[in-house]
Design an enzyme around this catalytic site. Structure first.
Site, short mmCIF file in Angstrom:
data_model
loop_
_atom_site.label_atom_id
_atom_site.label_comp_id
_atom_site.label_asym_id
_atom_site.label_seq_id
_atom_site.Cartn_x
_atom_site.Cartn_y
_atom_site.Cartn_z
N ALA A 99 9.20 -14.78 -55.51
CA ALA A 99 10.37 -14.09 -56.08
C ALA A 99 10.22 -12.58 -56.07
CB ALA A 99 10.63 -14.62 -57.48
N ARG A 100 9.70 -12.02 -57.15
CA ARG A 100 9.47 -10.59 -57.27
C ARG A 100 8.13 -10.36 -57.97
NH1 ARG A 100 12.76 -10.44 -53.99
NH2 ARG A 100 14.70 -9.21 -53.86
N ASP B 270 3.78 -13.85 -51.95
CA ASP B 270 4.59 -13.22 -50.91
C ASP B 270 5.15 -11.90 -51.41
OD1 ASP B 270 5.78 -13.29 -48.26
OD2 ASP B 270 7.70 -13.55 -49.26
N GLU C 284 4.26 -2.98 -54.78
CA GLU C 284 4.56 -3.43 -53.42
C GLU C 284 5.06 -2.24 -52.61
OE1 GLU C 284 7.83 -6.39 -51.49
OE2 GLU C 284 6.59 -7.29 -53.07
N HIS D 101 5.79 -9.97 -48.11
CA HIS D 101 7.21 -10.18 -48.42
C HIS D 101 7.97 -10.65 -47.19
CE1 HIS D 101 10.34 -8.81 -51.62
NE2 HIS D 101 10.75 -9.89 -50.99
#
Length: 325
Positions: free
Chosen positions: A236-237, A261, A266, A285
């Protein structure tokens, strides 16, 4: 060559390494009665948006938006819309939609793949291969595990569908648990309910939006509740996980590992400790990357263009982020 004003303009900026000309071609196939135009340059964008009722692309700045005098719908080709001038859209009464859902199959497959990697300990096999080391190791099975999926939107739903053949127990977490869902059990974001689920969880998959409720949702207390054999999968985040708490949980063997991911921060800095853990899988990502990006988005946008013309309302539109009241 094109005297009639365009119905749909596709802006030049692509995404995920994909150019936008194929997207324009796909929209033209789905909307044969419409004038679909691709804008390959800034000048073309400025000229074409002036009369177009529908514009689609990754982003549109306020200067270009000012020129779009007839704009009714901006179809963002991202799932996220935080980068858009939403206040300007509101001022002009423009409907905004997004690309939500088109990445769900790929993200679900990657989440499942990561769970299987940990279940079969494939990452240990890859490590030993790099060392040219023929030495057996124990593996596990995904079958019989309990998978908790936080978020039952398109990604969570796609993942649960793919888990059906693995004979696992599933727990879903959503804002409105009374709505039920595809999982064996559905709970809300109540702290006690979440900890009860975590205590029974083998694989925790995060597939929810980043909101005030979910920011930092999983931290030191939650990692303490998870069993030591649990694996965390974040699709997700990054900020939904407390990164410092995750590092501490990995270092102290509180959990078996993680597949990320997304990260916080980030991009993940090259000197970040998460890179050094053999039991942390990291992808940049890319979980949503798919060659079907434009196909799926063109389906949604074409349906929305048709619905908007036929009903002259937002009632039948998909993926609406903002609509004037």
């Amino acid at each position: 060559m094109h005297d009639s004003p365009p119905n749909v303009v596709v802006l030049r900026e692509g995404t995920e390494g994909l150019p936008t000309k194929p997207y324009a071609d796909l929209l033209a196939e789905r909307l044969p009665e419409h004038e679909v135009r691709h804008a390959p340059t800034p000048q073309a964008e400025r000229e074409l948006v002036e009369r177009a009722p529908v514009v689609t692309g990754v982003r549109i700045d306020e200067a270009l938006l000012e020129r779009a005098e007839n704009l009714e719908l901006f179809a963002c080709s991202f799932a996220g819309t935080d980068h858009l001038p939403m206040e300007a859209f509101r001022d002009r009464g423009v409907i905004v939609t997004n690309a939500g859902g088109i990445h769900a199959p790929g993200i679900a497959e990657q989440a499942l793949g990561n769970m299987l990697v940990f279940a079969r300990r494939l990452h240990e096999g890859w490590r030993r291969k790099q060392n040219r080391e023929w030495r057996h190791f124990q593996s596990f099975e995904l079958t019989g595990s309990t998978v908790t999926v936080v978020g039952l939107g398109s990604i969570g739903t796609e993942l649960v569908a793919r888990l059906e053949g693995f004979s696992v127990e599933t727990i879903g977490v959503r804002y409105s648990p009374e709505k039920g869902g595809p999982t064996d059990e559905v709970i809300g974001f109540d702290e006690d309910a979440i900890h009860d689920a975590l205590a029974r969880t083998d694989y925790l998959v995060i597939a929810c939006p980043l909101t005030d409720t979910t920011r930092g949702l999983f931290g030191e207390d939650e990692f303490a509740t998870l069993p030591p054999d649990a694996v965390v999968v974040n699709t997700a985040r990054g900020p939904i996980l407390d990164t410092e708490a995750l590092v501490a949980a990995i270092q102290s063997n509180e959990i078996r590992g993680a597949a990320l991911d997304v990260t916080d921060p980030e991009p993940l800095p090259a000197d970040h400790p998460l890179w050094g853990f053999e039991n942390v899988l990291i992808t940049p990502h890319t979980g949503g990357h798919t060659p079907k990006h434009w196909d799926r988005l063109a389906d949604i946008v074409a349906r929305n263009v048709t619905a908007l013309e036929e009903t002259e309302s937002v009632a039948g539109l998909e993926n609406v982020v903002y609509a004037p009241t």
